[in-house]
Motif scaffolding. Structure first.
Motif, PDB file in Angstrom:
ATOM      1  N   GLU A   1       4.829   4.392  -8.288  1.00 47.68           N
ATOM      2  CA  GLU A   1       5.375   5.128  -7.138  1.00 47.68           C
ATOM      3  C   GLU A   1       4.542   4.726  -5.851  1.00 47.68           C
ATOM      4  OE1 GLU A   1       6.670   9.020  -7.775  1.00 47.68           O
ATOM      5  OE2 GLU A   1       7.162   8.637  -9.895  1.00 47.68           O
ATOM      6  N   LEU A   2       3.222   4.748  -6.157  1.00 51.76           N
ATOM      7  CA  LEU A   2       2.352   4.835  -5.087  1.00 51.76           C
ATOM      8  C   LEU A   2       2.250   3.286  -4.439  1.00 51.76           C
ATOM      9  CD1 LEU A   2      -0.287   7.161  -6.038  1.00 51.76           C
ATOM     10  CD2 LEU A   2       0.903   7.554  -4.247  1.00 51.76           C
ATOM     11  N   LYS A   3       2.364   2.309  -5.184  1.00 45.52           N
ATOM     12  CA  LYS A   3       2.624   0.954  -5.114  1.00 45.52           C
ATOM     13  C   LYS A   3       3.887   0.958  -4.233  1.00 45.52           C
ATOM     14  CE  LYS A   3      -0.087  -1.429  -8.477  1.00 45.52           C
ATOM     15  NZ  LYS A   3      -0.112  -2.509  -9.700  1.00 45.52           N
ATOM     16  N   ALA A   4       4.885   1.173  -4.661  1.00 46.39           N
ATOM     17  CA  ALA A   4       6.192   1.090  -4.056  1.00 46.39           C
ATOM     18  C   ALA A   4       6.289   1.549  -2.787  1.00 46.39           C
ATOM     19  CB  ALA A   4       7.429   1.693  -4.827  1.00 46.39           C
ATOM     20  N   ASP A   5       5.756   2.828  -2.442  1.00 46.43           N
ATOM     21  CA  ASP A   5       5.764   3.545  -1.269  1.00 46.43           C
ATOM     22  C   ASP A   5       4.766   3.008   0.000  1.00 46.43           C
ATOM     23  OD1 ASP A   5       3.533   5.088  -1.797  1.00 46.43           O
ATOM     24  OD2 ASP A   5       4.741   6.726  -2.304  1.00 46.43           O
ATOM     25  N   GLY A   6       3.857   2.193  -0.723  1.00 45.91           N
ATOM     26  CA  GLY A   6       2.912   1.778   0.387  1.00 45.91           C
ATOM     27  C   GLY A   6       1.401   2.460   0.209  1.00 45.91           C
ATOM     28  N   THR A   7       1.421   3.620  -0.285  1.00 44.10           N
ATOM     29  CA  THR A   7       0.085   4.479  -0.300  1.00 44.10           C
ATOM     30  C   THR A   7      -0.793   3.812  -0.920  1.00 44.10           C
ATOM     31  OG1 THR A   7       1.638   6.359  -0.426  1.00 44.10           O
ATOM     32  CG2 THR A   7      -0.654   6.649  -0.962  1.00 44.10           C
ATOM     33  N   LEU A   8      -0.904   3.029  -1.989  1.00 45.17           N
ATOM     34  CA  LEU A   8      -1.846   2.376  -2.732  1.00 45.17           C
ATOM     35  C   LEU A   8      -2.637   1.226  -1.814  1.00 45.17           C
ATOM     36  CD1 LEU A   8      -3.623   2.207  -5.020  1.00 45.17           C
ATOM     37  CD2 LEU A   8      -1.941   0.561  -6.136  1.00 45.17           C
ATOM     38  N   GLY A   9      -1.640   0.491  -1.043  1.00 45.71           N
ATOM     39  CA  GLY A   9      -2.269  -0.729  -0.400  1.00 45.71           C
ATOM     40  C   GLY A   9      -2.971  -0.102   0.805  1.00 45.71           C
ATOM     41  N   LYS A  10      -2.206   1.121   1.308  1.00 48.02           N
ATOM     42  CA  LYS A  10      -2.932   1.655   2.550  1.00 48.02           C
ATOM     43  C   LYS A  10      -4.288   2.353   2.257  1.00 48.02           C
ATOM     44  CE  LYS A  10      -2.204   5.542   5.792  1.00 48.02           C
ATOM     45  NZ  LYS A  10      -0.860   6.672   6.463  1.00 48.02           N
ATOM     46  N   LEU A  11      -4.538   2.814   1.047  1.00 52.35           N
ATOM     47  CA  LEU A  11      -5.703   3.491   0.737  1.00 52.35           C
ATOM     48  C   LEU A  11      -6.690   2.415   0.470  1.00 52.35           C
ATOM     49  CD1 LEU A  11      -4.835   6.304  -1.878  1.00 52.35           C
ATOM     50  CD2 LEU A  11      -5.898   6.637   0.390  1.00 52.35           C
ATOM     51  N   SER A  12      -6.285   1.180  -0.209  1.00 55.71           N
ATOM     52  CA  SER A  12      -7.161   0.063  -0.176  1.00 55.71           C
ATOM     53  C   SER A  12      -7.719  -0.247   1.086  1.00 55.71           C
ATOM     54  CB  SER A  12      -6.497  -1.020  -1.199  1.00 55.71           C
ATOM     55  OG  SER A  12      -7.640  -2.085  -1.100  1.00 55.71           O
ATOM     56  N   THR A  13      -7.125  -0.538   2.066  1.00 59.53           N
ATOM     57  CA  THR A  13      -7.388  -1.125   3.221  1.00 59.53           C
ATOM     58  C   THR A  13      -8.145  -0.224   4.142  1.00 59.53           C
ATOM     59  OG1 THR A  13      -5.195  -2.166   3.453  1.00 59.53           O
ATOM     60  CG2 THR A  13      -6.588  -1.839   5.383  1.00 59.53           C
ATOM     61  N   GLU A  14      -7.961   1.089   3.984  1.00 62.21           N
ATOM     62  CA  GLU A  14      -8.676   2.201   4.666  1.00 62.21           C
ATOM     63  C   GLU A  14     -10.256   2.210   3.938  1.00 62.21           C
ATOM     64  OE1 GLU A  14      -9.021   7.187   5.072  1.00 62.21           O
ATOM     65  OE2 GLU A  14      -7.104   6.272   4.271  1.00 62.21           O
ATOM     66  N   TRP A  15     -10.148   2.241   2.722  1.00 62.34           N
ATOM     67  CA  TRP A  15     -11.682   2.660   1.883  1.00 62.34           C
ATOM     68  C   TRP A  15     -12.475   1.234   1.856  1.00 62.34           C
ATOM     69  CZ3 TRP A  15     -13.650   6.859   2.646  1.00 62.34           C
ATOM     70  CH2 TRP A  15     -13.022   8.123   2.732  1.00 62.34           C
ATOM     71  N   LEU A  16     -11.609   0.096   1.270  1.00 62.30           N
ATOM     72  CA  LEU A  16     -12.337  -1.261   1.164  1.00 62.30           C
ATOM     73  C   LEU A  16     -12.250  -2.237   2.063  1.00 62.30           C
ATOM     74  CD1 LEU A  16     -11.142  -0.915  -2.712  1.00 62.30           C
ATOM     75  CD2 LEU A  16     -12.977   0.151  -1.526  1.00 62.30           C
ATOM     76  N   GLY A  17     -11.351  -1.822   3.153  1.00 63.15           N
ATOM     77  CA  GLY A  17     -11.423  -2.934   4.095  1.00 63.15           C
ATOM     78  C   GLY A  17     -10.292  -4.008   4.041  1.00 63.15           C
ATOM     79  N   ALA A  18      -9.660  -3.944   3.084  1.00 65.09           N
ATOM     80  CA  ALA A  18      -8.480  -5.179   2.437  1.00 65.09           C
ATOM     81  C   ALA A  18      -7.795  -4.520   1.325  1.00 65.09           C
ATOM     82  CB  ALA A  18      -9.323  -6.390   2.166  1.00 65.09           C
ATOM     83  N   ASP A  19      -6.528  -5.056   1.369  1.00 66.09           N
ATOM     84  CA  ASP A  19      -5.625  -4.564   0.167  1.00 66.09           C
ATOM     85  C   ASP A  19      -6.246  -5.490  -0.974  1.00 66.09           C
ATOM     86  OD1 ASP A  19      -3.740  -3.752  -1.455  1.00 66.09           O
ATOM     87  OD2 ASP A  19      -2.040  -4.381  -0.052  1.00 66.09           O
ATOM     88  N   VAL A  20      -6.601  -4.654  -1.753  1.00 66.01           N
ATOM     89  CA  VAL A  20      -7.106  -5.536  -3.057  1.00 66.01           C
ATOM     90  C   VAL A  20      -5.989  -5.088  -4.233  1.00 66.01           C
ATOM     91  CG1 VAL A  20      -9.509  -5.691  -2.351  1.00 66.01           C
ATOM     92  CG2 VAL A  20      -8.924  -3.927  -3.847  1.00 66.01           C
ATOM     93  N   THR A  21      -5.048  -4.572  -3.939  1.00 61.42           N
ATOM     94  CA  THR A  21      -4.182  -4.085  -4.982  1.00 61.42           C
ATOM     95  C   THR A  21      -3.158  -4.650  -5.427  1.00 61.42           C
ATOM     96  OG1 THR A  21      -2.543  -3.148  -3.395  1.00 61.42           O
ATOM     97  CG2 THR A  21      -4.739  -1.869  -4.204  1.00 61.42           C
ATOM     98  N   ALA A  22      -2.778  -6.047  -4.668  1.00 59.21           N
ATOM     99  CA  ALA A  22      -1.653  -6.807  -4.921  1.00 59.21           C
ATOM    100  C   ALA A  22      -1.793  -7.603  -6.098  1.00 59.21           C
ATOM    101  CB  ALA A  22      -1.184  -7.562  -3.782  1.00 59.21           C
ATOM    102  N   ASP A  23      -2.750  -8.392  -6.223  1.00 64.70           N
ATOM    103  CA  ASP A  23      -2.942  -9.334  -7.248  1.00 64.70           C
ATOM    104  C   ASP A  23      -3.149  -8.797  -8.424  1.00 64.70           C
ATOM    105  OD1 ASP A  23      -5.280 -12.424  -7.565  1.00 64.70           O
ATOM    106  OD2 ASP A  23      -3.275 -11.920  -8.388  1.00 64.70           O
ATOM    107  N   SER A  24      -3.011  -9.478  -9.767  1.00 61.76           N
ATOM    108  CA  SER A  24      -3.028  -8.957 -11.036  1.00 61.76           C
ATOM    109  C   SER A  24      -3.325 -10.103 -11.956  1.00 61.76           C
ATOM    110  CB  SER A  24      -1.637  -8.312 -11.397  1.00 61.76           C
ATOM    111  OG  SER A  24      -1.663  -7.925 -12.636  1.00 61.76           O
ATOM    112  N   ALA A  25      -4.305  -9.448 -13.034  1.00 62.50           N
ATOM    113  CA  ALA A  25      -4.772 -10.697 -13.795  1.00 62.50           C
ATOM    114  C   ALA A  25      -3.851 -10.738 -15.129  1.00 62.50           C
ATOM    115  CB  ALA A  25      -6.318 -10.299 -14.373  1.00 62.50           C
ATOM    116  N   GLN A  26      -2.989  -9.750 -15.123  1.00 60.70           N
ATOM    117  CA  GLN A  26      -2.107  -9.634 -16.101  1.00 60.70           C
ATOM    118  C   GLN A  26      -1.032 -10.688 -16.348  1.00 60.70           C
ATOM    119  OE1 GLN A  26      -0.695  -5.785 -16.292  1.00 60.70           O
ATOM    120  NE2 GLN A  26      -2.457  -4.933 -17.036  1.00 60.70           N
TER     121      GLN A  26
END
Length: 286
Positions: free
Chosen positions: A261-286
């Protein structure tokens, strides 16, 4: 006296009959009245809430750390708060400790999950369970002083001192290499709260460290270091749970749903950019 007793008995009998009459009038009842009374009653708010002890650290800048106001915060902490908001059946309570103690505390049931940007790898999978929905993804590389051009690969680290956190995924990379190469690399284990890699490398006390790609600007704001060579590993970042534990699996599944849900509504990417300086949530090793 008998007359008085008779009058009292008659009065009681009349009241009893009247009472029965009222009940029978409502009986088939007074379903409408009962429903109205039920509707007026307050809703049951005693649903069981399970407290979850979350193990995390305090020494990883922007991930899990104590800010200038003495507050525990960072990417992992704020993300779990968002997840907690989506799971009313759980209440998350953070317990901080040194990174090297987190997995042991999970095994001994002092905590219920580990949140410290943990990488999933084969060695950890032997002992622990992970949720399925990754909340970040990154790659590990060798990190050296900015003017060092002699180190590109693990082979170049033979005979060198390399600083890594004990029990970390980066330590596992070096330990696996040493098993196949007669302990060729001198591994220097660092406390999880030290955060002095730039100083140790720039002063020559150690030659290198290993780090995820997003970490360098966080730990090295003065730009004394650089990543070098190809990626050593690529991994999904997940939460860690006790293995073969039904309650842990139920919690893991619930967290997966919240992350989606947090991925779908953009919250996860926003938190990543805010705290880590970039959106590191999109890619996946699976």
């Amino acid at each position: 006296m008998k007359k008085s007793i008779s009058l009292v008995f008659a009065s009681v009998l009349t009241l009893a009959i009247a009472g029965c009459g009222n009940n029978s009038n409502n009986a088939g009842g007074n379903s409408a009245g009962n429903k109205a009374a039920e509707a007026a009653a307050p809703a049951d708010t005693t649903a069981k809430v399970t407290k979850i002890i979350v193990g995390t650290g305090t020494g990883f800048p922007q991930v899990c750390f104590i800010d200038e106001n003495g507050k525990l915060t960072g990417f992992d902490v704020e993300l779990l708060k968002e997840i907690d908001n989506k799971l009313p059946e759980y209440e998350f309570d953070f317990q901080t400790m040194d990174f090297s103690n987190l997995l042991l505390s999970l095994e001994t049931k002092k905590i219920d999950l580990v949140a410290h940007v943990m990488e999933k790898n084969p060695e950890r999978e032997l002992k622990y369970s992970f949720n399925k929905e990754a909340y970040a993804h990154w790659r590990n590389r060798i990190v050296v002083a900015k003017d060092n051009n002699s180190i590109q690969t693990l082979d170049d680290l033979k005979g060198k001192k390399v600083l890594v956190g004990a029990t970390s995924a980066q330590a596992q990379i070096l330990e696996n290499y040493n098993k196949e190469n007669a302990d060729a690399i001198n591994i220097v284990y660092q406390s999880g709260t030290a955060n002095d890699a730039p100083t140790q490398i720039s002063t020559g006390r150690v030659d290198a460290t290993l780090a995820a790609d997003f970490v360098i600007p966080i730990i090295d704001p003065q730009s004394q270091l650089k990543a070098t060579g190809p990626e050593l590993s690529s991994a999904d970042i997940l939460y860690v749970f006790r293995k073969d534990d039904a309650d842990s699996q139920k919690l893991s599944d619930a967290i997966d749903g919240a992350i989606k849900e947090l991925k779908a509504d953009g919250t996860l990417g926003k938190l990543s950019t805010e705290w880590l300086g970039a959106d590191v949530t999109a890619d996946s090793a699976q």
